[in-house]
Design a protein around this motif. Structure first.
Motif, PDB file in Angstrom:
ATOM      1  N   ASP A 175     -16.830 -12.835   1.645  1.00 40.87           N
ATOM      2  CA  ASP A 175     -16.210 -11.569   2.016  1.00 40.87           C
ATOM      3  C   ASP A 175     -15.927 -10.741   0.771  1.00 40.87           C
ATOM      4  O   ASP A 175     -15.507 -11.277  -0.261  1.00 40.87           O
ATOM      5  CB  ASP A 175     -14.892 -11.789   2.770  1.00 40.87           C
ATOM      6  CG  ASP A 175     -15.073 -12.602   4.043  1.00 40.87           C
ATOM      7  OD1 ASP A 175     -16.229 -12.876   4.403  1.00 40.87           O
ATOM      8  OD2 ASP A 175     -14.059 -12.972   4.657  1.00 40.87           O
ATOM      9  N   ILE A 176     -16.137  -9.445   0.892  1.00 42.47           N
ATOM     10  CA  ILE A 176     -15.683  -8.479  -0.112  1.00 42.47           C
ATOM     11  C   ILE A 176     -14.641  -7.603   0.551  1.00 42.47           C
ATOM     12  O   ILE A 176     -14.922  -6.937   1.545  1.00 42.47           O
ATOM     13  CB  ILE A 176     -16.852  -7.624  -0.647  1.00 42.47           C
ATOM     14  CG1 ILE A 176     -17.798  -8.490  -1.487  1.00 42.47           C
ATOM     15  CG2 ILE A 176     -16.320  -6.471  -1.488  1.00 42.47           C
ATOM     16  CD1 ILE A 176     -18.963  -7.715  -2.070  1.00 42.47           C
ATOM     17  N   THR A 177     -13.426  -7.614   0.013  1.00 44.63           N
ATOM     18  CA  THR A 177     -12.307  -6.890   0.598  1.00 44.63           C
ATOM     19  C   THR A 177     -11.770  -5.875  -0.399  1.00 44.63           C
ATOM     20  O   THR A 177     -11.582  -6.196  -1.580  1.00 44.63           O
ATOM     21  CB  THR A 177     -11.185  -7.859   1.009  1.00 44.63           C
ATOM     22  OG1 THR A 177     -11.717  -8.865   1.872  1.00 44.63           O
ATOM     23  CG2 THR A 177     -10.070  -7.124   1.734  1.00 44.63           C
ATOM     24  N   LEU A 187     -11.142  -1.032  -6.957  1.00 43.00           N
ATOM     25  CA  LEU A 187     -11.235  -2.468  -7.195  1.00 43.00           C
ATOM     26  C   LEU A 187     -11.246  -3.212  -5.865  1.00 43.00           C
ATOM     27  O   LEU A 187     -10.762  -2.701  -4.851  1.00 43.00           O
ATOM     28  CB  LEU A 187     -10.065  -2.962  -8.054  1.00 43.00           C
ATOM     29  CG  LEU A 187      -9.920  -2.343  -9.441  1.00 43.00           C
ATOM     30  CD1 LEU A 187      -8.657  -2.853 -10.106  1.00 43.00           C
ATOM     31  CD2 LEU A 187     -11.137  -2.651 -10.299  1.00 43.00           C
ATOM     32  N   GLY A 188     -11.777  -4.423  -5.879  1.00 44.54           N
ATOM     33  CA  GLY A 188     -11.813  -5.248  -4.679  1.00 44.54           C
ATOM     34  C   GLY A 188     -11.799  -6.722  -5.042  1.00 44.54           C
ATOM     35  O   GLY A 188     -11.794  -7.111  -6.218  1.00 44.54           O
ATOM     36  N   GLN A 189     -11.788  -7.567  -3.999  1.00 44.06           N
ATOM     37  CA  GLN A 189     -11.770  -9.013  -4.156  1.00 44.06           C
ATOM     38  C   GLN A 189     -12.977  -9.627  -3.466  1.00 44.06           C
ATOM     39  O   GLN A 189     -13.452  -9.106  -2.462  1.00 44.06           O
ATOM     40  CB  GLN A 189     -10.495  -9.615  -3.547  1.00 44.06           C
ATOM     41  CG  GLN A 189      -9.211  -9.087  -4.129  1.00 44.06           C
ATOM     42  CD  GLN A 189      -8.006  -9.692  -3.448  1.00 44.06           C
ATOM     43  OE1 GLN A 189      -7.430 -10.668  -3.925  1.00 44.06           O
ATOM     44  NE2 GLN A 189      -7.607  -9.126  -2.328  1.00 44.06           N
ATOM     45  N   GLY A 341     -10.988  -3.543  13.801  1.00 44.94           N
ATOM     46  CA  GLY A 341     -12.181  -3.127  14.517  1.00 44.94           C
ATOM     47  C   GLY A 341     -12.703  -1.759  14.131  1.00 44.94           C
ATOM     48  O   GLY A 341     -13.809  -1.383  14.547  1.00 44.94           O
ATOM     49  N   TRP A 342     -11.951  -0.997  13.345  1.00 42.82           N
ATOM     50  CA  TRP A 342     -12.346   0.371  13.023  1.00 42.82           C
ATOM     51  C   TRP A 342     -13.590   0.365  12.118  1.00 42.82           C
ATOM     52  O   TRP A 342     -13.650  -0.324  11.102  1.00 42.82           O
ATOM     53  CB  TRP A 342     -11.215   1.092  12.310  1.00 42.82           C
ATOM     54  CG  TRP A 342     -11.464   2.559  12.144  1.00 42.82           C
ATOM     55  CD1 TRP A 342     -11.993   3.178  11.053  1.00 42.82           C
ATOM     56  CD2 TRP A 342     -11.201   3.587  13.104  1.00 42.82           C
ATOM     57  NE1 TRP A 342     -12.075   4.523  11.265  1.00 42.82           N
ATOM     58  CE2 TRP A 342     -11.596   4.807  12.521  1.00 42.82           C
ATOM     59  CE3 TRP A 342     -10.668   3.585  14.387  1.00 42.82           C
ATOM     60  CZ2 TRP A 342     -11.479   6.018  13.188  1.00 42.82           C
ATOM     61  CZ3 TRP A 342     -10.551   4.785  15.056  1.00 42.82           C
ATOM     62  CH2 TRP A 342     -10.949   5.985  14.457  1.00 42.82           C
ATOM     63  N   GLY A 343     -14.568   1.159  12.501  1.00 39.35           N
ATOM     64  CA  GLY A 343     -15.788   1.262  11.704  1.00 39.35           C
ATOM     65  C   GLY A 343     -16.623   0.000  11.689  1.00 39.35           C
ATOM     66  O   GLY A 343     -17.434  -0.178  10.779  1.00 39.35           O
ATOM     67  N   LEU A 359      -9.858  -0.162   8.555  1.00 38.49           N
ATOM     68  CA  LEU A 359      -9.295   1.179   8.524  1.00 38.49           C
ATOM     69  C   LEU A 359      -8.575   1.427   7.207  1.00 38.49           C
ATOM     70  O   LEU A 359      -8.874   2.380   6.489  1.00 38.49           O
ATOM     71  CB  LEU A 359      -8.343   1.375   9.709  1.00 38.49           C
ATOM     72  CG  LEU A 359      -7.686   2.753   9.834  1.00 38.49           C
ATOM     73  CD1 LEU A 359      -8.734   3.833   9.964  1.00 38.49           C
ATOM     74  CD2 LEU A 359      -6.733   2.781  11.024  1.00 38.49           C
ATOM     75  N   THR A 360      -7.625   0.577   6.875  1.00 33.05           N
ATOM     76  CA  THR A 360      -6.931   0.689   5.590  1.00 33.05           C
ATOM     77  C   THR A 360      -7.554  -0.235   4.550  1.00 33.05           C
ATOM     78  O   THR A 360      -7.775   0.162   3.408  1.00 33.05           O
ATOM     79  CB  THR A 360      -5.440   0.357   5.759  1.00 33.05           C
ATOM     80  OG1 THR A 360      -5.304  -0.950   6.354  1.00 33.05           O
ATOM     81  CG2 THR A 360      -4.767   1.378   6.650  1.00 33.05           C
ATOM     82  N   ASP A 361      -7.843  -1.475   4.931  1.00 37.20           N
ATOM     83  CA  ASP A 361      -8.504  -2.435   4.047  1.00 37.20           C
ATOM     84  C   ASP A 361      -9.965  -2.535   4.449  1.00 37.20           C
ATOM     85  O   ASP A 361     -10.272  -2.971   5.565  1.00 37.20           O
ATOM     86  CB  ASP A 361      -7.854  -3.813   4.129  1.00 37.20           C
ATOM     87  CG  ASP A 361      -6.402  -3.794   3.678  1.00 37.20           C
ATOM     88  OD1 ASP A 361      -5.975  -2.757   3.162  1.00 37.20           O
ATOM     89  OD2 ASP A 361      -5.710  -4.813   3.858  1.00 37.20           O
ATOM     90  N   ALA A 362     -10.867  -2.132   3.577  1.00 39.75           N
ATOM     91  CA  ALA A 362     -12.306  -2.203   3.858  1.00 39.75           C
ATOM     92  C   ALA A 362     -12.814  -3.599   3.529  1.00 39.75           C
ATOM     93  O   ALA A 362     -12.610  -4.099   2.412  1.00 39.75           O
ATOM     94  CB  ALA A 362     -13.064  -1.157   3.050  1.00 39.75           C
TER      95      ALA A 362
END
Length: 588
Positions: A175-177, A187-189, A341-343, A359-362
């Motif tokens: 996963d990339i969050t 930045l992401g994890q 579920g958004w997007g 929605l907030t966290d991609a």
């Protein structure tokens, strides 16, 4: 007397001069003592360690810092008011009177010598600032990661060192969050899920988005058995020989010309997406929304009743807060479903199923099809008019941890949050390409919407054959399941077990034989008297229903023998350690 005792103690318990000299000689040469070598972490040679972004400790720990500031501010409210009073006094005086004003303020606060109080306060404040600045820096210096052909490594910890290793053949998903704050700073994890307990993941971050994509591509290439340069094997693997050419699943979804080497991440083929209006409409048609409206109605009635009594609002504030606790909890659940579920959109890649949502966290999840242990299709009673379905999956080790701590919370793997029946079937085919039956469409139609004898063949046909189809719950079981007994049934195909459950909120579970860890036959005293039994499958997790109760006991005996035989055969034929080699060979 004292001299003799000292000499005796030195000879009996202290090190000899020769031994001490040898120890000094080893330290001078840089040698490591044997005890230290035993305590050292065992790591392969030649690892290239990389550091995360320096802002990582701040992005990860801002909630803790904010909570500590809030607690300290609440406990030191009087002191804060005094500091504000000092600030106002300093604004009213000339700059040359700052020191005198501060000394007078300190004398009033301390009630004694202001100089000593100011020095002590400055020392304490300096230490606090030093700790706040030093701990994130030391934490960043101690955190690094590496990747080789065998595993992903992450080491962290200032005093208590920790090394986390995720073996590439056991990776369940990647996963990339991008959390909200991480999206602001770019930045992401990267989370590497492996089969294990609730805290079995390796969480790397925070890292720049471009580096995350390159890191994921590198891990996927290495997990496929490729070299560090990303070369893909050209020969098909033995596991791919068992795939049927006419399979309707993942292999056909990516059945395009062979992708170029090193571009696995870009080779995405869109499969399906969830429209925002469908997601919102599905949430409005859910039981949670009905519960929210009911709870808000009762809370409003209770609030009006309390206010009409003329009670003091401040005195009854805890009661008012309690009235709205349940509605706010339910609203947070709905918001979580909306955000996850958004997007939502799914794509097929040679590395696995790529799902993006948030929605907030991609979040971007890469899920190898061979790592799914079971698939569940769910339809709420309020979704039947639109024929919407949700598709869940059971994957080992799916948990989330804010850090390397033990506090983990469960994350459900959704192949489809909500969508029409054809999207739900597409999601099922992605991970279960072969249902092991000559007419899978008719079998799935009976599983999704069937009731009573739908999908059942002649009783004389052997159990487990394509002609037998679904085996339902006998009529005498209606005492234990007065509503659901007409729908509950089980079917054995050549590759999996299919359970048909529930009448109102319809559920269908598809469980491949090789993913069953074990199964049990349960029979209570009343069920034994009625000739009934329960069949329960033990899986790596319980995201998908795996229990079918009140079957005919004779049928359960025959089903158990057949399932055990097929589990052994399918488990022997399954090879998953190099799943990407098999998939890339199938699309060549």
């Amino acid at each position: 007397m004292s001299g003799a005792a000292e000499a005796g103690g030195a000879s009996s318990s202290g090190p000899s001069p020769a031994r001490t000299g040898a120890a000094r000689h080893r330290r001078a040469r840089g040698a490591v003592p044997k005890s230290a070598r035993r305590r050292a972490m065992s790591l392969p040679k030649g690892l290239s360690w990389r550091r995360v972004h320096p802002i990582t400790p701040l992005v990860r720990g801002w909630r803790v810092v904010a909570a500590l500031i809030a607690i300290v501010s609440w406990r030191a409210l009087d002191d804060i008011e005094r500091v504000i009073e000092l600030y106002r006094e300093l604004r009213e005086v000339e700059p040359g009177q700052y020191i005198q004003t501060a000394r007078g303020w300190a004398a009033d606060v301390s009630g004694g010598d202001p100089t000593t109080w100011l020095i002590g306060a400055a020392i304490i404040l300096g230490l606090i600032v030093l700790v706040i600045l030093a701990l994130p820096f030391l934490s960043w210096r101690a955190m690094s990661y590496a990747v080789d052909a065998d595993a992903v490594y992450l080491r962290s910890g200032i005093l208590a060192k920790q090394l986390r290793i995720a073996r590439l053949p056991r990776i369940q998903s990647i996963d990339i969050t991008h959390p909200l704050l991480g999206r602001i700073v770019g930045l992401g994890q990267l989370s590497v899920e492996v089969a294990g307990g609730a805290d079995s993941k390796v969480l790397i971050g925070y890292v720049r988005t471009r580096q995350l994509e390159a890191l994921r591509r590198e891990i996927l290439d290495l997990a496929a058995g490729a070299s560090t340069a990303g070369a893909l094997p050209g020969a098909p693997s033995p596991a791919g020989a068992g795939m049927g050419a006419g399979a309707k699943g993942f292999e056909d979804a990516v059945g395009f010309p062979r992708v170029s080497e090193g571009v696995l991440d870009e080779a995405e083929h869109p499969l399906y997406a969830v429209e925002p209006r469908v997601l919102i409409a599905s949430l409005m048609r859910s039981g949670t929304t009905a519960s929210i409206l009911t709870a808000v109605l009762f809370a409003a009635i209770g609030l009006l009743f309390i206010l009409r009594t003329g009670a003091d609002v401040l005195a009854i504030l805890p009661i008012i807060t309690g009235l709205f606790t349940i509605p706010m909890t339910l609203i947070s659940l709905q918001w979580s479903s909306l955000a996850r579920g958004w997007g939502f959109r799914a794509a097929a890649t040679p590395a696995g199923i790529r799902m993006r949502y948030g929605l907030t966290d991609a979040t971007s999840t890469t899920l190898p099809p061979g790592r799914v242990h079971a698939v569940g299709l769910v339809q709420s009673v309020l979704w039947r008019g639109k024929d919407w379905w949700r598709v869940d999956a059971t994957v080992a080790g799916r948990a989330v941890t804010p850090s390397a701590s033990k506090g983990a919370k469960k994350v459900f793997t959704r192949l489809l949050p909500v969508g029409p029946r054809d999207h739900a079937l597409r999601a099922l085919w992605l991970v279960v390409p072969d249902l092991g039956t000559p007419d899978p469409d008719a079998l799935l139609a009976a599983a999704l919407s069937g009731i009573d004898g739908a999908g059942a063949g002649p009783a004389a046909a052997p159990i487990g054959s394509a002609e037998r189809g679904f085996i339902g719950v006998p009529r005498r079981a209606r005492l234990f399941n007065p509503i659901a007994w007409r729908r509950k049934a089980i079917a054995l195909t050549g590759t999996c077990v299919i359970l048909r459950l529930n009448r109102w909120a319809r559920r269908v579970s598809v469980i491949p034989y090789e993913r069953i860890q074990s199964f049990r036959v349960l029979q209570g005293p009343l069920a034994r008297r009625c000739g009934l039994a329960t069949l329960r499958f033990d899986m790596v997790d319980s995201d998908v229903p795996v229990i079918l109760s009140n079957l005919d006991a004779q049928h359960v005996t025959e089903l158990s023998a057949l399932i055990a035989a097929r589990m052994a055969r399918r488990g022997h034929d399954e090879h998953l350690d190099r799943w990407l080699s098999r998939v890339t060979a199938s699309i060549s």
